[in-house]
Design an enzyme around this catalytic site. Structure first.
Site, PDB file in Angstrom:
ATOM      1  N   HIS A 165      46.558  40.078  42.589  1.00 31.98           N
ATOM      2  CA  HIS A 165      45.689  39.237  41.613  1.00 31.98           C
ATOM      3  C   HIS A 165      44.475  40.391  42.551  1.00 31.98           C
ATOM      4  CE1 HIS A 165      43.285  36.871  40.082  1.00 31.98           C
ATOM      5  NE2 HIS A 165      42.591  36.005  40.824  1.00 31.98           N
ATOM      6  N   ASP A 220      39.149  37.567  36.976  1.00 34.11           N
ATOM      7  CA  ASP A 220      39.519  36.451  37.686  1.00 34.11           C
ATOM      8  C   ASP A 220      38.912  35.975  36.754  1.00 34.11           C
ATOM      9  OD1 ASP A 220      40.560  34.748  39.126  1.00 34.11           O
ATOM     10  OD2 ASP A 220      38.800  34.009  39.992  1.00 34.11           O
TER      11      ASP A 220
END
Length: 328
Positions: free
Chosen positions: A306, A107
């Protein structure tokens, strides 16, 4: 709770907290692990044992503003150049001022990893990015690009985070519920046909688009795991993490000298087939031959959202170990 040794480095006066497994090697090739939003060094808990058993020294960092690291007040203290300095400060203390390490980021940790390899290539043996592919500094300001993508009737979540205090007020009104919704909504189990937290209507809130797990869902994050994250953010708040987003245009100005610059270090990319940032950055992945000439592999994990290294740790670990073995 995994047993770790806590350490601290100083980076331009800011305390940077990092950990390594208590029973792991204190020598051997260092692998510096950089988490994303809204996470912690703890996000790498599944990587500690496999890396250590293979002879590597895993070092997981709390990014400034998170956990036990310092949290400067000024927004500009969270610029990318400062975060690169934090990584180098950790390598200096943990490994040595003339030594190098492999850096792995997920991320927001991925851009930190990419930019550390770009700005300080002599200190980085290899670089791996999870979820967010490398996309060099271009010709358009990031906020302008995001607003054009969202169009007049929507606001991209990064744009929503820009005004100090707005996102904090929403999240901290019910922090545990907000975190749960954010984690689940970005995972592979969320139903994007129902809602997508990437886009918000003007005047709306991110939580209005969140989904929440039913019983038995989100097994990749146990109750104890979730409690750890909640405890960290109840103590620190979210202003430091949100301030990272508030620097994207500042980064664009400060990184002007690296416009369109490739990263030449050996590199690896891992994304999920249901990972929003990976899907939105398909063009960056297409441009890997130009922008990542040292790329050894780009892999999209099936049935993965994610939180790549938490949702699919076995696949992630196998890919990381394959990459690291190729550097030896």
């Amino acid at each position: 709770m995994i047993e770790v040794v806590h350490n601290r480095a100083k980076s331009s006066g800011v305390r940077i907290h990092w950990v390594e497994p208590a029973d792991g090697p204190t020598t051997g090739p260092a692998v510096v692990l950089i988490h994303g939003f809204p996470e912690s060094w703890y996000s790498w808990r599944h990587q500690f044992e496999p890396l250590a058993e293979a002879g590597y020294r895993p070092i997981a960092v709390d990014v400034r503003g998170y956990g036990r690291s310092g949290a400067p007040v000024d927004v500009e203290a969270y610029a990318m150049t400062a975060l690169v300095g934090d990584v180098i400060a950790v390598i200096d203390q943990a490994v040595g001022e003339d030594e190098s390490a492999v850096i792995v980021g997920h991320d927001w940790g991925a851009p930190i990893a990419w930019n550390t390899a770009l700005l300080r290539p002599e200190r980085i043996r290899g670089v791996a990015g999870l979820s967010v592919p490398y996309n060099p500094r271009g010709d358009i300001k990031p906020l302008d690009a995001l607003r054009a993508m969202a169009g007049p009737d929507q606001i991209f979540y990064i744009d929503y985070f820009q005004e100090p205090g707005v996102a904090e007020a929403e999240a901290e009104a019910d922090l545990a519920r907000w975190l749960q919704g954010f984690y689940f909504s970005a995972s592979a189990e969320a139903d994007w046909s129902v809602s997508n937290i990437a886009f918000i209507e003007p005047g709306g809130r991110l939580r209005d688009h969140m989904q929440y797990p039913d019983e038995g869902q989100m097994a990749w994050m146990t109750k104890d795991d979730f409690a750890f994250y909640v405890g960290e953010f109840e103590r620190t708040g979210l202003t430091g993490p949100f301030n990272r987003y508030r620097n994207i245009n500042r980064d664009w100005y400060q990184l002007a000298a690296w416009r369109h610059a490739p990263i030449t270090a050996p590199s690896l990319f891992i994304g999920g087939d249901r990972d929003g940032p990976t899907l939105l950055a398909a063009k960056a992945i297409e441009n890997f031959p130009t922008n990542l000439p040292g790329l050894t592999r780009s892999f999209i994990v099936d049935e993965c959202g994610h939180w790549v290294q938490q949702e699919q740790p076995e696949t992630t670990n196998a890919l990381l170990l394959e990459f690291l073995a190729g550097l030896d």
